[in-house]
Design an enzyme around this catalytic site. Structure first.
Site, short mmCIF file in Angstrom:
data_model
loop_
_atom_site.label_atom_id
_atom_site.label_comp_id
_atom_site.label_asym_id
_atom_site.label_seq_id
_atom_site.Cartn_x
_atom_site.Cartn_y
_atom_site.Cartn_z
N GLU A 55 -1.67 13.69 15.63
CA GLU A 55 -1.83 12.90 16.85
C GLU A 55 -1.41 11.45 16.62
OE1 GLU A 55 -5.38 15.34 19.06
OE2 GLU A 55 -5.96 13.63 17.86
N CYS A 61 -0.74 3.76 16.96
CA CYS A 61 -1.54 4.18 15.81
C CYS A 61 -0.96 5.52 15.35
CB CYS A 61 -3.00 4.32 16.24
SG CYS A 61 -4.07 5.00 14.98
N CYS A 93 -6.98 15.66 6.52
CA CYS A 93 -7.29 14.61 5.53
C CYS A 93 -8.21 15.18 4.48
CB CYS A 93 -7.94 13.41 6.22
SG CYS A 93 -8.18 12.02 5.10
N CYS A 96 -14.49 11.58 5.23
CA CYS A 96 -15.44 10.54 5.64
C CYS A 96 -16.37 11.16 6.69
CB CYS A 96 -14.71 9.34 6.22
SG CYS A 96 -13.56 8.61 5.05
N CYS A 119 -15.85 10.69 10.70
CA CYS A 119 -14.50 10.79 11.25
C CYS A 119 -14.15 12.24 11.58
CB CYS A 119 -13.52 10.22 10.23
SG CYS A 119 -11.80 10.56 10.62
N CYS A 171 -10.90 5.23 17.70
CA CYS A 171 -10.97 5.23 16.25
C CYS A 171 -11.92 6.31 15.73
CB CYS A 171 -11.45 3.85 15.83
SG CYS A 171 -11.43 3.60 14.09
S1 SF4 Z 1 -11.42 7.85 8.16
FE1 SF4 Z 1 -10.80 9.97 8.60
S2 SF4 Z 1 -8.56 9.99 8.43
FE2 SF4 Z 1 -9.30 8.09 7.47
S3 SF4 Z 1 -9.52 8.61 5.30
FE3 SF4 Z 1 -11.53 8.99 6.22
S4 SF4 Z 1 -11.48 11.17 6.79
FE4 SF4 Z 1 -9.37 10.55 6.41
#
Ligand code: SF4
Length: 346
Positions: free
Chosen positions: A90, A103, A110, A114, A117, A336
């Protein structure tokens, strides 16, 4: 079939000369690829048909396509992009008074997981190739021209994925985005955001890159940061402070801290004090305090307005250059940390 965009101008010269063509044909092909954004070799209409056929038998252009766009009431546009092998990523186009920022994503999924996220809940499938990242930017620019009547002004690598874990492709893409014989954008208008991989931040310094760097900080002590960002266990705050100072010493490029405010987790005045201490240890230009956008899978919420205002006022009183970033595109899950309603293959 090879990807012709992996060929340098010199590679193209060697190839075309070996095909019995004059050297200037290489420049024509290069311009079609990087300036006119040809979708196929057949689009290269100033090449003789026989040459186009010969090249098409060997090479292709695996272009990224917009699969679906969503339009927010605040003007933000989220794009679901289809890669040549069926994966989706995206990108988000964000208009503000003075800027039109795109962005972009750098990985499919990923690996850093995190906790706040949406992308972090997807497995990392693969790195994006450099030319796919260039396509993301080119498509956003075309979309901006059509939709807002002006091109993009800024690029942030804050979409899906950790850019510094796809280092080679991200730097190669930025090279194409900034080189005058391709997109020709200023590197000062590009920000690469990292969850904090100290070794690669140092590498950016050694490579003397010219773009800006943002650290997704989100917690200003190791205990809390370990809880929400597993990468902190291998690259802790002391390591990051050292790496950021090294980066600044080598490049003098702007550094920002990104700090999402989570309700009753990192929004107290004690948290603010810890943030200020870190701020004083790194030549940081700006601290972006970001409004959190809840996602279903995560157990976080955003603080109330009073708490946010108190936090901001405290930073200001301590002369921290901080700015509150309100979310954009919330109604289309484009804000975000929300990029993930796509995964897997089509
Ligand atoms: S914020 Fe989301 S996209 Fe960014 S490094 Fe952490 S898990 Fe990966």
């Amino acid at each position: 079939m090879k990807n012709i965009r992996n060929s340098t101008l010199q590679d193209l010269e060697t190839l075309l000369i070996s095909m019995g063509e004059p050297k200037f044909r290489a420049k024509q092909v290069y311009e079609w690829i990087w300036q006119k954004h040809a979708g196929s070799i057949d689009d290269m209409t100033n090449l003789p048909k026989a040459l186009r056929e010969k090249l098409s038998a060997l090479y292709h252009i695996p272009k990224v396509k917009i699969h679906h766009s969503q339009y927010s009431s605040d003007g933000t546009i989220k794009n679901r992009l289809l890669l040549h092998d069926g994966h989706f990523v995206e990108s988000v186009l964000i208009p503000t008074d003075k800027r039109l920022t795109v962005c972009v994503s750098s990985q499919v999924g990923c690996s850093l997981a995190c906790k706040f996220c949406a992308t972090g809940f997807l497995p990392r499938k693969r790195n994006m190739d450099f030319d796919e990242i260039v396509d993301e930017v080119t498509l956003a620019n075309q979309q901006a021209l059509e939709h807002y009547g002006k091109g993009i002004t800024n690029i942030v690598f804050m979409g899906m994925g950790e850019p510094l874990l796809n280092y080679r492709n991200v730097l190669k893409a930025i090279d194409k985005i900034t080189t005058p014989d391709a997109l020709g954008m200023s590197p000062r208008r590009i920000t690469v955001s990292t969850a904090g991989i100290s070794k690669m931040i140092r590498q950016l310094g050694d490579d003397e890159v010219r773009f800006k760097l943002a650290l997704s900080l989100h917690a200003a002590n190791d205990k809390k940061r370990d809880e929400i960002m597993p990468i902190n266990e291998t690259s802790n705050l002391d390591d990051l402070v050292d790496a950021l100072n090294y980066f600044y010493q080598k490049t003098k490029n702007e550094i920002t801290f990104e700090y999402i405010l989570f309700n009753k987790f990192n929004d107290s005045l004690q948290d603010a004090d810890e943030l200020i201490k870190l701020y004083r240890r790194v030549p940081v230009d700006l601290v972006n305090i970001i409004e959190y956008n809840p996602i279903e899978k995560a157990d976080f919420s955003k603080p109330d307005e009073d708490t946010t205002d108190t936090f901001m006022a405290y930073l200001e009183s301590k002369r921290v250059n901080a700015r509150l970033r309100r979310s954009r595109g919330k109604d289309i899950d484009a804000a975000c940390g929300q990029l993930a309603n796509v995964d897997g293959k089509s």
